[in-house]
Write a protein that holds these residues in place. Structure first.
Motif, PDB file in Angstrom:
ATOM      1  N   GLY A  99       9.497  -4.120  -4.203  1.00 30.92           N
ATOM      2  CA  GLY A  99       8.294  -3.431  -4.671  1.00 30.92           C
ATOM      3  C   GLY A  99       8.389  -2.874  -6.073  1.00 30.92           C
ATOM      4  O   GLY A  99       9.348  -3.116  -6.814  1.00 30.92           O
ATOM      5  N   ARG A 100       7.367  -2.114  -6.414  1.00 30.39           N
ATOM      6  CA  ARG A 100       7.303  -1.448  -7.717  1.00 30.39           C
ATOM      7  C   ARG A 100       6.999   0.025  -7.494  1.00 30.39           C
ATOM      8  O   ARG A 100       6.313   0.395  -6.539  1.00 30.39           O
ATOM      9  CB  ARG A 100       6.212  -2.077  -8.584  1.00 30.39           C
ATOM     10  N   SER A 101       7.502   0.863  -8.387  1.00 28.22           N
ATOM     11  CA  SER A 101       7.312   2.302  -8.251  1.00 28.22           C
ATOM     12  C   SER A 101       5.945   2.725  -8.766  1.00 28.22           C
ATOM     13  O   SER A 101       5.472   2.227  -9.797  1.00 28.22           O
ATOM     14  CB  SER A 101       8.398   3.061  -9.021  1.00 28.22           C
TER      15      SER A 101
ATOM     16  N   HIS B  53      -1.122  -3.904   0.440  1.00 23.34           N
ATOM     17  CA  HIS B  53       0.276  -3.520   0.276  1.00 23.34           C
ATOM     18  C   HIS B  53       0.616  -2.374   1.225  1.00 23.34           C
ATOM     19  O   HIS B  53      -0.270  -1.732   1.791  1.00 23.34           O
ATOM     20  CB  HIS B  53       0.549  -3.089  -1.167  1.00 23.34           C
TER      21      HIS B  53
ATOM     22  N   VAL C  44       7.019   3.459  -3.466  1.00 19.67           N
ATOM     23  CA  VAL C  44       7.311   2.067  -3.784  1.00 19.67           C
ATOM     24  C   VAL C  44       6.294   1.209  -3.046  1.00 19.67           C
ATOM     25  O   VAL C  44       6.194   1.275  -1.818  1.00 19.67           O
ATOM     26  CB  VAL C  44       8.748   1.686  -3.371  1.00 19.67           C
TER      27      VAL C  44
END
Length: 263
Positions: free
Chosen positions: A39-41, A59, A115
């Motif tokens: 994932g991405r923060s 998501h 995340v």
């Protein structure tokens, strides 16, 4: 990414887990790192919405730090606080797995870092990781059991008893000791409190006025200080939840945090 350790705060002594143990604390460190690496923060400031009720699901979110509230609104505008989610918790998993719209709104109560993992990547990871899939299934079962237990307890209580139980719960799980008493560290509206115990906003206002008159609490705009938890315990003790043991915390409360939800 540097992530906090959640497992140190949870050590059930019966050899099992319960609904208070967040999802990431249930995973082996290798699985946890691999999942978060997908994932991405994202950072959220207080009062920012992480996910909206009824929106399509794309998501899931894993909370790294900071607390959120989970609320849902009925068609007539009635709003209820369903749960509080914090570090290590997963948000939005049910909608992501089923493809249904979000069933609740999740809002930051303080600075939050999460995340975000896209739905397809999350589902693919579960397909390849039986241990993680079973951990998620276990979390869902624990939340369902806790929600069923709370519904059973509340069904035989008066609104006054349910409200005392809720305040003790919040003080135990989200209380901050001060020289004057225990301050609730989560800003909740009277409508959200009312929705948590199946009451009207007007009823909660009356109950708060009664508790203020007794010197049990002091209230401000979305703030509350519990000065006499013993009074709340006496009110709660008239209901069946009084006999249910609870882990130690800022205040000797009962039962578990507000119910379960699948966002």
């Amino acid at each position: 990414m540097s992530m906090p350790m959640w497992t140190s705060a949870y050590s059930p002594d019966d050899g099992g887990l319960d609904d208070r143990v967040p999802f990431l604390a249930r995973l082996e460190s290798e699985d946890r790192s691999a999942l978060l690496a997908l994932g991405r923060s994202l950072d959220f400031t207080p009062r920012m919405v992480l996910v909206h009720q009824h929106e399509p699901s794309s998501h899931v979110l894993f909370l790294a730090y900071g607390w959120t509230k989970v609320t849902a609104s009925a068609a007539n505008g009635y709003e209820a606080l369903l749960a509080l989610r914090g570090p290590g918790d997963i948000v939005g998993e049910s909608a992501a797995l089923t493809g249904r719209p979000r069933s609740a709104t999740v809002t930051a109560l303080e600075p939050v870092r999460a995340v975000a993992v896209e739905r397809d990547r999350f589902k693919d990871f579960l397909n390849r990781s039986p241990a993680v899939s079973f951990a998620l299934l276990g979390l869902t079962a624990d939340r369902t059991r806790a929600a069923d237990r709370r519904r059973l307890e509340f069904a035989s209580m008066s609104v006054r008893e349910r409200f005392a139980v809720l305040l003790l719960d919040l003080a135990r799980t989200h209380g901050r000791r001060t020289p004057e008493g225990v301050e609730l560290a989560v800003p909740l509206s009277k409508q959200e409190l009312a929705g948590s115990v199946g009451a009207s906003r007007e009823m909660v206002q009356r109950l708060l006025r009664e508790l203020r008159d007794k010197g049990a609490v002091a209230t401000g705009r979305r703030t509350m200080l519990i000065m006499r938890p013993d009074i709340l315990r006496r009110i709660a003790a008239t209901g069946p939840a009084a006999g249910i043991p609870s882990p130690p915390g800022p205040v000797d409360g009962v039962a578990s945090p507000p119910g379960r939800t699948d966002q």
